[in-house]
Design an enzyme around this catalytic site. Structure first.
Site, PDB file in Angstrom:
ATOM      1  N   LYS A  71       0.848  -1.194   0.000  1.00  0.00           N
ATOM      2  CA  LYS A  71       0.000   0.000   0.000  1.00  0.00           C
ATOM      3  C   LYS A  71       0.873   1.229   0.000  1.00  0.00           C
ATOM      4  O   LYS A  71       1.985   1.139   0.553  1.00  0.00           O
ATOM      5  CB  LYS A  71      -0.967   0.006   1.174  1.00  0.00           C
ATOM      6  CG  LYS A  71      -0.440  -0.306   2.555  1.00  0.00           C
ATOM      7  CD  LYS A  71       0.716   0.400   3.186  1.00  0.00           C
ATOM      8  CE  LYS A  71       0.729   1.864   3.400  1.00  0.00           C
ATOM      9  NZ  LYS A  71       1.990   2.363   4.067  1.00  0.00           N
ATOM     10  N   TYR A 123      -4.437   4.095   6.289  1.00  0.00           N
ATOM     11  CA  TYR A 123      -4.963   3.122   7.269  1.00  0.00           C
ATOM     12  C   TYR A 123      -6.313   3.578   7.809  1.00  0.00           C
ATOM     13  O   TYR A 123      -7.211   2.759   8.024  1.00  0.00           O
ATOM     14  CB  TYR A 123      -3.973   2.928   8.426  1.00  0.00           C
ATOM     15  CG  TYR A 123      -2.775   2.095   8.023  1.00  0.00           C
ATOM     16  CD1 TYR A 123      -2.857   0.707   7.969  1.00  0.00           C
ATOM     17  CD2 TYR A 123      -1.575   2.687   7.675  1.00  0.00           C
ATOM     18  CE1 TYR A 123      -1.767  -0.067   7.582  1.00  0.00           C
ATOM     19  CE2 TYR A 123      -0.476   1.932   7.290  1.00  0.00           C
ATOM     20  CZ  TYR A 123      -0.587   0.551   7.250  1.00  0.00           C
ATOM     21  OH  TYR A 123       0.490  -0.208   6.860  1.00  0.00           O
TER      22      TYR A 123
HETATM   23  P1  NAD Z   1      12.490   1.628   2.324  1.00  0.00           P
HETATM   24  O1  NAD Z   1      13.036   2.914   1.856  1.00  0.00           O
HETATM   25  O2  NAD Z   1      13.001   1.067   3.603  1.00  0.00           O
HETATM   26  O3  NAD Z   1      12.732   0.512   1.202  1.00  0.00           O
HETATM   27  C1  NAD Z   1      12.476   0.749  -0.149  1.00  0.00           C
HETATM   28  C2  NAD Z   1      13.305  -0.177  -0.988  1.00  0.00           C
HETATM   29  O4  NAD Z   1      13.098   0.122  -2.362  1.00  0.00           O
HETATM   30  C3  NAD Z   1      14.808  -0.030  -0.714  1.00  0.00           C
HETATM   31  O5  NAD Z   1      15.389  -1.304  -0.598  1.00  0.00           O
HETATM   32  C4  NAD Z   1      15.317   0.675  -1.937  1.00  0.00           C
HETATM   33  O6  NAD Z   1      16.658   0.342  -2.255  1.00  0.00           O
HETATM   34  C5  NAD Z   1      14.358   0.195  -3.017  1.00  0.00           C
HETATM   35  N1  NAD Z   1      14.292   1.093  -4.163  1.00  0.00           N
HETATM   36  C6  NAD Z   1      14.244   0.688  -5.435  1.00  0.00           C
HETATM   37  N2  NAD Z   1      14.237   1.720  -6.267  1.00  0.00           N
HETATM   38  C7  NAD Z   1      14.285   2.828  -5.513  1.00  0.00           C
HETATM   39  C8  NAD Z   1      14.320   4.210  -5.797  1.00  0.00           C
HETATM   40  N3  NAD Z   1      14.293   4.678  -7.057  1.00  0.00           N
HETATM   41  N4  NAD Z   1      14.360   5.062  -4.765  1.00  0.00           N
HETATM   42  C9  NAD Z   1      14.378   4.649  -3.489  1.00  0.00           C
HETATM   43  N5  NAD Z   1      14.356   3.323  -3.154  1.00  0.00           N
HETATM   44  C10 NAD Z   1      14.322   2.431  -4.164  1.00  0.00           C
HETATM   45  O7  NAD Z   1      10.927   1.767   2.365  1.00  0.00           O
HETATM   46  P2  NAD Z   1       9.884   0.809   3.075  1.00  0.00           P
HETATM   47  O8  NAD Z   1       9.554   1.350   4.406  1.00  0.00           O
HETATM   48  O9  NAD Z   1      10.388  -0.592   3.015  1.00  0.00           O
HETATM   49  O10 NAD Z   1       8.580   0.995   2.153  1.00  0.00           O
HETATM   50  C11 NAD Z   1       8.447   0.322   0.924  1.00  0.00           C
HETATM   51  C12 NAD Z   1       6.961   0.158   0.595  1.00  0.00           C
HETATM   52  O11 NAD Z   1       6.349  -0.611   1.611  1.00  0.00           O
HETATM   53  C13 NAD Z   1       6.175   1.469   0.533  1.00  0.00           C
HETATM   54  O12 NAD Z   1       5.216   1.396  -0.486  1.00  0.00           O
HETATM   55  C14 NAD Z   1       5.489   1.537   1.871  1.00  0.00           C
HETATM   56  O13 NAD Z   1       4.264   2.267   1.843  1.00  0.00           O
HETATM   57  C15 NAD Z   1       5.241   0.078   2.148  1.00  0.00           C
HETATM   58  N6  NAD Z   1       5.156  -0.210   3.589  1.00  0.00           N
HETATM   59  C16 NAD Z   1       4.115  -0.911   4.044  1.00  0.00           C
HETATM   60  C17 NAD Z   1       4.005  -1.208   5.392  1.00  0.00           C
HETATM   61  C18 NAD Z   1       2.864  -2.031   5.910  1.00  0.00           C
HETATM   62  O14 NAD Z   1       2.735  -2.156   7.114  1.00  0.00           O
HETATM   63  N7  NAD Z   1       2.052  -2.614   5.048  1.00  0.00           N
HETATM   64  C19 NAD Z   1       4.973  -0.747   6.274  1.00  0.00           C
HETATM   65  C20 NAD Z   1       6.058  -0.032   5.773  1.00  0.00           C
HETATM   66  C21 NAD Z   1       6.143   0.231   4.421  1.00  0.00           C
END
Ligand code: NAD
Length: 368
Positions: A136, A221
């Site tokens: 999401k 949420y």
């Molecule tokens: P994060 O920044 O920790 O991780 C993102 C990942 O994407 C990294 O490994 C990064 O290297 C990669 N990536 C690939 N291309 C990229 C670019 N061009 N720029 C930046 N990063 C790039 O983020 P996250 O917290 O893991 O969030 C990722 C997704 O998960 C989001 O859509 C977020 O909304 C979702 N999320 C959902 C929940 C949940 O509880 N359902 C919780 C946290 C995050």
């Protein structure tokens, strides 16, 4: 299909005191029997903070297994290969991952990259013939979401959105109570979702990669919660934005938005989405005959809450473990969770977010 109906039939049974047979918690009820059915073999794309959380949770899954990765960072791939015993042939980067189509050992790609990349990543995975699980918000607006739904349909693969709360036992119980009429007619929902965002350079504060600010990330949420707690789709929204730090929260990146939704029955919701307050994670549902209050309501848990009948005592099970086993059950057996987690469900939230942004901009009520 037909399984959703089965689930609801089982819910009716539960209303007279028997366990909810279709409840995700029961996936883990010790039956003594080792699981022998099909296993959903998943490649995670995006090995960031949430990707790591999902991978750890999947170690305890029975019906799904992490078997591959898609990442732009070779050192992360090397680390994950050791940690999760992932064969080299199941490792891809963003340039070559279309070749996953020739890999018969991967069933699904779980897209966990920044929001603004979800659409392209999901569509590429679908075109490679893999089921898509996407975090999401599914995209950065409803048009993108619909494109993803259409692409997955055309490729004949499932599109599921990472709505982990739809598998969470206390949440499932409150939804069951609402469906069974135990609150009477639902009248009012209050949803408050927020945390203080840190590093100003992160992608979550970049309009292109995030699609917005707090609303896309955490406000969603309260939107999704309003829909599953009330059991209706909103027909209008109003919204007001406040911004205390226009340097950190640039144009198009919302810091705080209060929003209201109206529902066909006359029920209303009043919600707050913010990147400026910690520990804000609360749902409150009031019906003619009862209430449910959950705080925390959508964090990683344990979720806590009570209703007019007393404390919610369902067990805490790691959300992502339940979600991934539930999604495998959905894909293989057609067993639907209590509230859908499909692409269409994701588009409904995106339409509401689009309308909230429009209401903020115009200062007017926006009909859906
Ligand atoms: P994060 O920044 O920790 O991780 C993102 C990942 O994407 C990294 O490994 C990064 O290297 C990669 N990536 C690939 N291309 C990229 C670019 N061009 N720029 C930046 N990063 C790039 O983020 P996250 O917290 O893991 O969030 C990722 C997704 O998960 C989001 O859509 C977020 O909304 C979702 N999320 C959902 C929940 C949940 O509880 N359902 C919780 C946290 C995050």
């Amino acid at each position: 299909m037909g399984t959703r109906r089965n689930f609801l039939e089982k819910l009716t049974v539960s209303a007279i005191g028997l366990p909810i047979l279709g409840s995700p918690a029961n996936l883990f009820a010790a039956s003594g029997e080792p699981y022998q059915g099909p296993v959903l073999r998943v490649a995670i794309m995006g090995l960031g903070s949430y990707g790591n959380r999902v991978a750890r949770a999947m170690v305890s899954c029975k019906r799904s297994k992490l078997v591959g990765v898609i990442s732009g960072t070779p050192s992360k791939v090397a680390d994950w290969r050791v940690k999760y015993d992932i064969p080299e042939k199941n490792c891809y980067n963003y340039d070559n991952f279309d070749q996953i189509k020739d890999n018969p050992d991967i069933d699904a790609v779980y897209v966990i990259t920044p929001n603004g990349l979800h659409k392209d990543h999901a569509i590429r995975a679908a075109r490679a013939g893999k089921h898509v699980i996407c975090e999401k918000p599914m995209g950065i607006n409803a048009r993108e979401g619909q494109e993803m739904v259409d692409a997955c349909k055309a490729a004949n693969v499932r599109l599921l959105i990472g709505y982990r709360m739809h598998f969470e036992p206390k949440t499932v119980e409150v939804i069951r109570m609402r469906m069974a009429g135990e609150f009477g007619k639902p009248k009012f929902f209050q949803g408050q979702s927020g945390f203080v965002i840190g590093d100003p350079t992160q992608w979550r504060l970049n309009k292109k990669l995030a699609g917005g600010g707090a609303m896309m990330d955490i406000g969603i949420y309260s939107i999704n919660g309003a829909r599953y707690m009330l059991g209706e789709e909103p027909v209008w929204v109003t919204a007001q934005e406040t911004k205390t730090d226009p340097v950190k929260f640039k144009e198009g990146v919302d810091e705080t938005i209060q929003f209201q939704m109206g529902f066909p029955s006359g029920a209303v919701a009043n919600c707050l989405s913010t990147y400026a307050m910690n520990h804000l994670d609360r749902f409150f549902l009031n019906g003619e005959d009862g209430f449910a209050e959950m705080q925390p309501s959508s964090g990683y848990g344990p979720i806590e809450g009570r209703t007019h009948k007393g404390e919610l005592t369902q067990p805490h099970i790691t959300h992502q473990t339940l979600q991934m086993d539930g999604m495998a059950q959905l894909i293989f057996d057609g067993v639907e969770p209590i509230v859908p987690v499909d692409g269409e469900e994701g588009v409904k939230d995106m339409k509401i977010i689009d309308a909230i942004f429009q209401a903020v901009k115009t200062g007017k009520r926006v009909d859906l």
